[in-house]
Design a protein around this motif. Structure first.
Motif, PDB file in Angstrom:
ATOM      1  N   GLU A   1      -2.171  -1.695 -20.463  1.00  0.00           N
ATOM      2  CA  GLU A   1      -1.105  -2.276 -19.647  1.00  0.00           C
ATOM      3  C   GLU A   1      -0.619  -1.295 -18.585  1.00  0.00           C
ATOM      4  O   GLU A   1      -0.417  -1.651 -17.423  1.00  0.00           O
ATOM      5  N   ALA A   2      -0.448  -0.030 -18.973  1.00  0.00           N
ATOM      6  CA  ALA A   2       0.023   0.984 -18.030  1.00  0.00           C
ATOM      7  C   ALA A   2      -0.989   1.209 -16.914  1.00  0.00           C
ATOM      8  O   ALA A   2      -0.616   1.347 -15.741  1.00  0.00           O
ATOM      9  N   ARG A   3      -2.275   1.219 -17.261  1.00  0.00           N
ATOM     10  CA  ARG A   3      -3.295   1.399 -16.235  1.00  0.00           C
ATOM     11  C   ARG A   3      -3.324   0.219 -15.266  1.00  0.00           C
ATOM     12  O   ARG A   3      -3.584   0.394 -14.071  1.00  0.00           O
ATOM     13  N   ALA A   4      -3.058  -0.989 -15.776  1.00  0.00           N
ATOM     14  CA  ALA A   4      -3.052  -2.168 -14.914  1.00  0.00           C
ATOM     15  C   ALA A   4      -1.944  -2.085 -13.865  1.00  0.00           C
ATOM     16  O   ALA A   4      -2.124  -2.503 -12.714  1.00  0.00           O
ATOM     17  N   PHE A   5      -0.792  -1.545 -14.254  1.00  0.00           N
ATOM     18  CA  PHE A   5       0.354  -1.470 -13.334  1.00  0.00           C
ATOM     19  C   PHE A   5       0.365  -0.196 -12.500  1.00  0.00           C
ATOM     20  O   PHE A   5       0.773  -0.221 -11.332  1.00  0.00           O
ATOM     21  N   PHE A   6      -0.049   0.935 -13.088  1.00  0.00           N
ATOM     22  CA  PHE A   6       0.151   2.225 -12.426  1.00  0.00           C
ATOM     23  C   PHE A   6      -1.143   2.978 -12.134  1.00  0.00           C
ATOM     24  O   PHE A   6      -1.110   4.025 -11.490  1.00  0.00           O
ATOM     25  N   GLY A   7      -2.268   2.459 -12.591  1.00  0.00           N
ATOM     26  CA  GLY A   7      -3.537   3.136 -12.366  1.00  0.00           C
ATOM     27  C   GLY A   7      -3.781   4.230 -13.392  1.00  0.00           C
ATOM     28  O   GLY A   7      -2.909   4.564 -14.197  1.00  0.00           O
ATOM     29  N   ALA A   8      -4.964   4.791 -13.363  1.00  0.00           N
ATOM     30  CA  ALA A   8      -5.323   5.873 -14.281  1.00  0.00           C
ATOM     31  C   ALA A   8      -4.747   7.190 -13.768  1.00  0.00           C
ATOM     32  O   ALA A   8      -4.747   7.438 -12.560  1.00  0.00           O
ATOM     33  N   PRO A   9      -4.255   8.025 -14.665  1.00  0.00           N
ATOM     34  CA  PRO A   9      -3.650   9.300 -14.231  1.00  0.00           C
ATOM     35  C   PRO A   9      -4.693  10.372 -13.958  1.00  0.00           C
ATOM     36  O   PRO A   9      -4.717  11.429 -14.578  1.00  0.00           O
ATOM     37  N   ARG A  10      -5.566  10.114 -13.016  1.00  0.00           N
ATOM     38  CA  ARG A  10      -6.677  11.026 -12.745  1.00  0.00           C
ATOM     39  C   ARG A  10      -6.174  12.396 -12.288  1.00  0.00           C
ATOM     40  O   ARG A  10      -5.327  12.495 -11.424  1.00  0.00           O
ATOM     41  N   GLY A  11      -6.742  13.421 -12.885  1.00  0.00           N
ATOM     42  CA  GLY A  11      -6.399  14.785 -12.509  1.00  0.00           C
ATOM     43  C   GLY A  11      -5.255  15.380 -13.295  1.00  0.00           C
ATOM     44  O   GLY A  11      -4.999  16.585 -13.209  1.00  0.00           O
ATOM     45  N   ILE A  12      -4.539  14.558 -14.078  1.00  0.00           N
ATOM     46  CA  ILE A  12      -3.391  15.033 -14.847  1.00  0.00           C
ATOM     47  C   ILE A  12      -3.526  14.540 -16.284  1.00  0.00           C
ATOM     48  O   ILE A  12      -3.850  13.367 -16.521  1.00  0.00           O
ATOM     49  N   THR A  13      -3.287  15.412 -17.246  1.00  0.00           N
ATOM     50  CA  THR A  13      -3.325  15.038 -18.653  1.00  0.00           C
ATOM     51  C   THR A  13      -1.948  15.216 -19.279  1.00  0.00           C
ATOM     52  O   THR A  13      -1.100  15.940 -18.753  1.00  0.00           O
ATOM     53  N   ARG A  14      -1.754  14.557 -20.402  1.00  0.00           N
ATOM     54  CA  ARG A  14      -0.440  14.533 -21.065  1.00  0.00           C
ATOM     55  C   ARG A  14       0.075  15.932 -21.382  1.00  0.00           C
ATOM     56  O   ARG A  14       1.277  16.206 -21.261  1.00  0.00           O
ATOM     57  N   ASP A  15      -0.807  16.833 -21.771  1.00  0.00           N
ATOM     58  CA  ASP A  15      -0.372  18.168 -22.180  1.00  0.00           C
ATOM     59  C   ASP A  15       0.149  19.004 -21.015  1.00  0.00           C
ATOM     60  O   ASP A  15       0.762  20.054 -21.230  1.00  0.00           O
ATOM     61  N   MET A  16      -0.056  18.555 -19.792  1.00  0.00           N
ATOM     62  CA  MET A  16       0.438  19.286 -18.617  1.00  0.00           C
ATOM     63  C   MET A  16       1.918  19.028 -18.347  1.00  0.00           C
ATOM     64  O   MET A  16       2.546  19.767 -17.585  1.00  0.00           O
ATOM     65  N   LEU A  17       2.465  17.964 -18.946  1.00  0.00           N
ATOM     66  CA  LEU A  17       3.797  17.497 -18.562  1.00  0.00           C
ATOM     67  C   LEU A  17       4.758  17.472 -19.744  1.00  0.00           C
ATOM     68  O   LEU A  17       4.353  17.275 -20.889  1.00  0.00           O
ATOM     69  N   ASP A  18       6.042  17.632 -19.434  1.00  0.00           N
ATOM     70  CA  ASP A  18       7.106  17.496 -20.416  1.00  0.00           C
ATOM     71  C   ASP A  18       7.786  16.153 -20.170  1.00  0.00           C
ATOM     72  O   ASP A  18       8.520  15.977 -19.211  1.00  0.00           O
TER      73      ASP A  18
END
Length: 204
Positions: A158-175
């Motif tokens: 669902e998230a990819r359908a609305f916002f696209g794939a988070p290419r170049g960024i992974t979950r562990d990079m962000l707080d």
């Protein structure tokens, strides 16, 4: 004679003491302390997020600025534009996308005037250049994807359908953990000041 009707009040008093006119905002009435105060207390996703604290627009803005820095070796001015990309929401709040589609685009005029006043106040282009706007939009969508999946109850599809794939960024990079408003307010001001030092290294 009929009574003279007073014009509706179009300004907001800020905690700094400034009175910001929404219809004709002056850069002289814009203060970073007011922006940080307001954004740290405006909830993303209408507050429909997991955690003990709201995930604020200020925290979202910090994440977008960080993503821009990770996606490209952006100059300091671009980083500041990214940090302030939702700054008008300290006055008008964060309208979720479904509501924007209902009310139409009238709010955009007020938003654009506020954005121009904010940018001029801090020596930025009144309107974000198109290439930088595209980069910030990409970072904004990536941030929205992680907020949606981590906090707002969206599954990956669902998230990819609305916002696209988070290419170049992974979950562990962000707080993505929601933080208290007072803490985020300080973080926002600290990051703004750090970028200003990069923009104007000769200033004390």
């Amino acid at each position: 004679m009929p009574p003279v009707e007073k014009a509706p009040r179009a300004w907001q008093r800020m905690l700094s003491g400034r009175r910001l006119d929404l219809l004709d905002p002056s850069p002289l009435d814009v203060e970073i302390s007011d922006i940080a105060q307001g954004l740290a207390r405006v909830a993303r996703w209408n507050g429909q997020t997991r955690g003990d604290h709201a995930f604020s627009v200020a925290q979202h803005s910090l994440m977008v600025e960080e993503i821009v820095g990770r996606l490209t070796s952006a100059p300091a001015q671009t980083l500041q534009l990214a940090l302030l990309h939702d700054a008008p929401e300290y006055v008008i709040g964060d309208m979720i996308s479904p509501f924007k589609s209902v009310v139409g685009g009238g709010y955009k005029t007020v938003e654009a005037r506020l954005e121009a006043a904010i940018h001029i106040r801090f020596g930025l282009p009144p309107t974000t250049p198109k290439t930088i706007k595209t980069l910030i939009k990409r970072a904004d969508q990536i941030a929205a994807y992680f907020e949606a999946t981590e906090l707002a109850g969206f599954d990956d599809k669902e998230a990819r359908a609305f916002f696209g794939a988070p290419r170049g960024i992974t979950r562990d990079m962000l707080d993505v953990a929601p933080r208290p408003a007072a803490e985020v307010e300080k973080m926002f001001i600290a990051r703004f000041e750090a970028i200003e030092l990069l923009r104007h290294p000769g200033n004390p």
